[in-house]
Every structure is written in structure tokens, then in C-alpha cells.
Scaffold this motif. Structure first.
Motif, PDB file in Angstrom:
ATOM      1  N   ASN A 136       0.789  -1.197   0.064  1.00 20.29           N
ATOM      2  CA  ASN A 136      -0.068  -0.113  -0.006  1.00 20.29           C
ATOM      3  C   ASN A 136       0.779   1.225   0.010  1.00 20.29           C
ATOM      4  N   ASP A 137       1.944   1.131  -0.811  1.00 15.82           N
ATOM      5  CA  ASP A 137       2.851   2.301  -0.750  1.00 15.82           C
ATOM      6  C   ASP A 137       2.463   3.359  -2.093  1.00 15.82           C
ATOM      7  N   PHE A 138       1.525   3.966  -2.102  1.00 20.43           N
ATOM      8  CA  PHE A 138       1.210   5.008  -2.999  1.00 20.43           C
ATOM      9  C   PHE A 138       2.159   5.958  -3.548  1.00 20.43           C
ATOM     10  N   GLU A 139       2.989   6.246  -2.480  1.00 18.39           N
ATOM     11  CA  GLU A 139       4.122   7.494  -3.153  1.00 18.39           C
ATOM     12  C   GLU A 139       5.096   6.639  -4.175  1.00 18.39           C
ATOM     13  N   THR A 140       5.393   5.367  -3.919  1.00 19.08           N
ATOM     14  CA  THR A 140       6.446   4.769  -4.764  1.00 19.08           C
ATOM     15  C   THR A 140       5.738   4.579  -6.246  1.00 19.08           C
ATOM     16  N   ILE A 141       4.478   4.281  -5.947  1.00 17.47           N
ATOM     17  CA  ILE A 141       3.772   4.130  -7.445  1.00 17.47           C
ATOM     18  C   ILE A 141       3.508   5.442  -8.129  1.00 17.47           C
ATOM     19  N   GLU A 142       3.552   6.374  -7.166  1.00 14.72           N
ATOM     20  CA  GLU A 142       2.978   7.761  -7.962  1.00 14.72           C
ATOM     21  C   GLU A 142       4.371   8.265  -8.466  1.00 14.72           C
ATOM     22  N   ASP A 143       5.493   7.969  -7.801  1.00 18.22           N
ATOM     23  CA  ASP A 143       6.804   8.326  -8.284  1.00 18.22           C
ATOM     24  C   ASP A 143       7.237   7.362  -9.601  1.00 18.22           C
ATOM     25  N   ALA A 144       6.967   6.315  -9.537  1.00 14.76           N
ATOM     26  CA  ALA A 144       7.215   5.594 -11.026  1.00 14.76           C
ATOM     27  C   ALA A 144       6.485   6.100 -11.983  1.00 14.76           C
ATOM     28  N   GLY A 145       5.180   6.016 -11.623  1.00 18.33           N
ATOM     29  CA  GLY A 145       4.091   6.676 -12.743  1.00 18.33           C
ATOM     30  C   GLY A 145       4.539   7.999 -13.167  1.00 18.33           C
ATOM     31  N   HIS A 146       5.239   8.925 -12.380  1.00 17.14           N
ATOM     32  CA  HIS A 146       5.489  10.243 -12.794  1.00 17.14           C
ATOM     33  C   HIS A 146       6.832  10.396 -13.720  1.00 17.14           C
ATOM     34  N   ARG A 147       7.727   9.217 -13.403  1.00 19.34           N
ATOM     35  CA  ARG A 147       8.874   9.013 -14.148  1.00 19.34           C
ATOM     36  C   ARG A 147       8.638   8.573 -15.305  1.00 19.34           C
ATOM     37  N   MET A 148       7.672   7.739 -15.584  1.00 19.84           N
ATOM     38  CA  MET A 148       7.323   6.862 -16.814  1.00 19.84           C
ATOM     39  C   MET A 148       6.732   8.208 -17.795  1.00 19.84           C
ATOM     40  N   LYS A 149       5.745   8.752 -16.995  1.00 22.71           N
ATOM     41  CA  LYS A 149       5.016   9.907 -17.701  1.00 22.71           C
ATOM     42  C   LYS A 149       5.916  10.938 -18.435  1.00 22.71           C
ATOM     43  N   GLY A 150       7.284  11.196 -17.840  1.00 21.76           N
ATOM     44  CA  GLY A 150       8.039  12.019 -18.150  1.00 21.76           C
ATOM     45  C   GLY A 150       9.199  11.517 -19.092  1.00 21.76           C
ATOM     46  N   SER A 151       9.285  10.459 -19.154  1.00 23.59           N
ATOM     47  CA  SER A 151      10.291   9.954 -20.153  1.00 23.59           C
ATOM     48  C   SER A 151      10.103   9.116 -21.113  1.00 23.59           C
TER      49      SER A 151
ATOM     50  N   ALA B 132       3.054   5.412 -25.413  1.00 22.77           N
ATOM     51  CA  ALA B 132       1.992   4.724 -24.439  1.00 22.77           C
ATOM     52  C   ALA B 132       2.450   4.595 -23.124  1.00 22.77           C
ATOM     53  N   VAL B 133       3.783   4.662 -22.979  1.00 21.00           N
ATOM     54  CA  VAL B 133       4.312   4.442 -21.659  1.00 21.00           C
ATOM     55  C   VAL B 133       4.035   5.729 -20.889  1.00 21.00           C
ATOM     56  N   SER B 134       4.291   6.622 -21.440  1.00 29.61           N
ATOM     57  CA  SER B 134       4.114   8.053 -20.802  1.00 29.61           C
ATOM     58  C   SER B 134       2.547   8.153 -20.307  1.00 29.61           C
ATOM     59  N   GLU B 135       1.769   7.828 -21.402  1.00 27.33           N
ATOM     60  CA  GLU B 135       0.146   7.790 -21.097  1.00 27.33           C
ATOM     61  C   GLU B 135      -0.238   6.822 -19.764  1.00 27.33           C
ATOM     62  N   MET B 136       0.384   5.608 -19.597  1.00 22.81           N
ATOM     63  CA  MET B 136       0.188   4.652 -18.717  1.00 22.81           C
ATOM     64  C   MET B 136       0.419   5.157 -17.338  1.00 22.81           C
ATOM     65  N   GLY B 137       1.784   5.990 -17.581  1.00 22.19           N
ATOM     66  CA  GLY B 137       2.749   6.392 -16.470  1.00 22.19           C
ATOM     67  C   GLY B 137       1.849   7.526 -15.835  1.00 22.19           C
ATOM     68  N   LYS B 138       1.262   8.395 -16.686  1.00 17.10           N
ATOM     69  CA  LYS B 138       0.286   9.257 -16.098  1.00 17.10           C
ATOM     70  C   LYS B 138      -0.999   8.704 -15.412  1.00 17.10           C
ATOM     71  N   SER B 139      -1.360   7.816 -16.050  1.00 23.47           N
ATOM     72  CA  SER B 139      -2.674   7.115 -15.306  1.00 23.47           C
ATOM     73  C   SER B 139      -2.251   6.502 -14.067  1.00 23.47           C
ATOM     74  N   LEU B 140      -1.177   5.897 -13.883  1.00 23.22           N
ATOM     75  CA  LEU B 140      -0.559   5.398 -12.673  1.00 23.22           C
ATOM     76  C   LEU B 140      -0.257   6.458 -11.633  1.00 23.22           C
ATOM     77  N   GLU B 141       0.227   7.335 -11.943  1.00 27.41           N
ATOM     78  CA  GLU B 141       0.530   8.548 -11.290  1.00 27.41           C
ATOM     79  C   GLU B 141      -0.899   8.844 -10.578  1.00 27.41           C
ATOM     80  N   GLU B 142      -1.948   9.198 -11.473  1.00 29.59           N
ATOM     81  CA  GLU B 142      -3.101   9.755 -10.801  1.00 29.59           C
ATOM     82  C   GLU B 142      -3.961   8.902 -10.100  1.00 29.59           C
ATOM     83  N   ALA B 143      -3.774   7.761 -10.547  1.00 26.94           N
ATOM     84  CA  ALA B 143      -4.657   6.431  -9.504  1.00 26.94           C
ATOM     85  C   ALA B 143      -3.918   6.318  -8.395  1.00 26.94           C
ATOM     86  N   ALA B 144      -2.489   6.485  -8.039  1.00 22.64           N
ATOM     87  CA  ALA B 144      -1.847   6.550  -6.902  1.00 22.64           C
ATOM     88  C   ALA B 144      -2.257   7.458  -5.978  1.00 22.64           C
TER      89      ALA B 144
END
Length: 101
Positions: free
Chosen positions: A39-54, A62-74
Motif C-alpha cells: 500500500n505504498d502509493f508514494e512509490t507508485i506515484e513516483d514511478a508513474g511520474h517518471r514514466m510519464k516524463g520519460s 504509450a508508456v508516458s500515457e500509462m505512467g500518467k494514469s498510474l500517477e493519478e491512480a496513486a
């Protein structure tokens, strides 16, 4: 019969960087999987943010889009959506084939 490949056309100058990036995405997916169990939402948000940006920098829009979705869901602490996006990301990465041209 396997799923259809997703072809990414990349600049040959990125031939050394793309395999590294794909490894990074794999590490992010592993970290997210562990973070779900913790239940570590901070790690999920960080990973999503990194993928969104890279993702776009390496041709993986598509990785950017999924990263954005992961960040928001976290941010929403939505484990159902996180699990869905993680599964989609893993399937996507399993199907990617990079063509340098």
C-alpha cells in the motif's frame, strides 16, 4: 498464437539507450508490484511520474500515457486502477519490438 507485436520506430542513435530504458520500465513495474502489496502509493506515484516524463523521449508514447494514469491512480489510492494499468503496461512491454531506422 501470441498477441500482435507493437513496433516502435526509433532513431539508430538511441540503439544503446532504448534497451536501458526498457530495463528501467521493467524495474518500475517490479517496484509498483511490490508497492501495491505494501500500500505504498508514494512509490507508485513516483514511478508513474517518471514514466510519464520519460516515455516520449524514447519513442514510448504509450508508456508516458500509462505512467500518467498510474500517477493519478496513486494520488487517488485506487488499487483497482493501479492494478489494471500495471497489467496493461506489462502486456505492452512484452509486445514491443523496436526497429531502428
Amino acid at each position: 498464437m501470441g498477441e500482435q507485436k507493437i513496433v516502435i520506430h526509433a532513431d539508430p542513435d538511441l540503439a544503446d539507450d532504448i534497451p536501458w530504458y526498457m530495463g528501467q520500465v521493467k524495474e518500475y513495474t517490479q517496484a509498483i508490484r511490490k508497492a501495491i502489496g505494501d500500500n505504498d502509493f508514494e512509490t507508485i506515484e513516483d514511478a508513474g511520474h517518471r514514466m510519464k516524463g520519460s516515455g516520449q523521449a524514447f519513442g514510448f508514447d504509450a508508456v508516458s500515457e500509462m505512467g500518467k494514469s498510474l500517477e493519478e491512480a496513486a494520488k487517488e489510492k485506487d488499487l483497482g486502477e493501479i492494478g489494471k494499468e500495471l497489467k496493461e503496461l506489462v502486456r505492452y512491454m512484452e509486445r514491443v519490438e523496436v526497429v531502428y531506422e
